[in-house]
Design an enzyme around this catalytic site. Structure first.
Site: not given
Ligand code: PGA
Length: 332
Positions: A158, A227, A229
């Site tokens: 990413d 979380n 991800h």
């Protein structure tokens, strides 16, 4: 009478099944149907309608069974503290290391093995604080002549968007600074989503096409967000299929603020490989350390498979190796 015998017979076979489950622990990696590994969560989502492993699942209480198997294998002491190294959950192997440095060395071992098997293969890298000890170890081994990256192609997970490559918070910069500048990977075979591209949607499609046109990821390295991800695939209603342009959640912005002067400076958007892009890798190597990751590791590995916990998708991957420190493993 006949009915009673039947019931008794059933009970007996269930008892045998329970005993077998306790003796063999997690070795029920039934591959029917369609070659999927069977996990408890998969059953509970109702994704499979019938399977010969069903009796195991009926009697399978995740928490007590896992604890029992781990105590039997000496992984847990009687007080439930992790004292040993390897937890085998079938398709997922969890290594528990006693320090961040040991975590990096173990992850480097796993990477080195994949590199030795595919010296001209495609490898997926990740950014974040966690992989740094592994990258340090890869650099050390390269400098010692033990590793050769000259044949590989790389794809990163990413990148923030928009961001200049020269920005020291860009993932492009991070990778050069922390790994690529120190090893012999050819620069023309390094790929990251381009945070400078004029159109993020077009860039997402270009990047996905490049990953798909490659020989396929031998290994994809992952961190995990608090979380759940993986890459920038944040908790959502559905899994993402391909590289996409996405918004960061507030919790991710706050978690990443430690790398910036303030949370206001953290970019709010990113380009990220999709969950499916990641799941197509032949092997997944996930690293996590610290108590902050304990609950999410439990949810990801032992909870329901749901896009609300993006990393839980890894329960369905055939070959996952996870390296944790004892704190990140403390809720397993
Ligand atoms: P971290 O980030 O390694 O800095 O904790 C992991 C992630 O958010 O994927």
């Amino acid at each position: 009478m006949r009915k009673k015998r039947l019931v008794e017979g059933t009970d007996k076979s269930f008892v045998l099944v329970v005993l077998a489950a306790l003796i063999f622990g997690f070795s029920f990696t039934n591959t029917e149907p369609e070659g999927l590994f069977v996990t408890p969560s998969l059953y509970r989502t109702g994704a499979l309608e019938s399977n010969h492993a069903l009796p195991f699942i009926l009697f399978y209480n995740k928490w007590s069974c896992i604890r029992l198997v781990l105590v039997r294998r000496g992984v847990f002491s009687e007080r439930g503290i992790i004292v040993s190294k390897v937890i085998n959950l079938g398709n997922v192997t969890v290594y528990v290391e006693d320090s961040y440095e040991a975590l990096g060395a173990r992850a480097a071992d796993i990477f080195a093995e994949a590199l030795a098997a595919a010296p001209t293969g495609v490898f997926g890298f990740a950014t974040g604080g966690t992989p740094l000890s592994m990258y340090g170890e890869l650099i050390r081994r390269y400098k010692a002549g033990a590793l050769d990256f000259s044949g590989i192609t790389t794809f990163n997970l990413d990148e923030y968007y928009p961001i200049l490559k020269s920005n020291d918070q860009s993932y492009d910069y991070f990778m050069r600074e922390n790994l690529f500048n120190h090893i012999n990977v050819p620069t023309d075979r390094i790929n990251l989503p381009n945070g400078e591209a004029p159109d993020p949607e077009i860039e997402s499609r270009r990047y996905e096409a490049a990953v798909r046109a490659s020989a396929g990821l031998e290994l994809q390295l992952l961190g995990i967000g608090e979380n759940g991800h993986i890459a920038f695939n944040e908790p959502a209603d559905a899994y993402t299929n391909a590289t996409n342009y996405t918004s960061l959640t507030e919790s991710t912005v706050q978690a990443n603020a430690r790398f910036f002067a303030s949370a206001d400076e953290v970019p709010k958007h990113a380009l990220t490989m999709g969950i499916k892009t990641i799941m197509l890798a032949k092997k997944i190597l996930l690293v996590a350390n610290g108590a902050k990751k304990a609950e999410i590791m439990r949810d990801a590995l032992l909870g329901d498979i749901t896009p609300r916990v993006p990393a839980s998708a890894l329960q369905l991957h055939r070959d996952v190796e996870i390296v944790l420190d004892a704190e990140a493993a403390s809720a397993l």
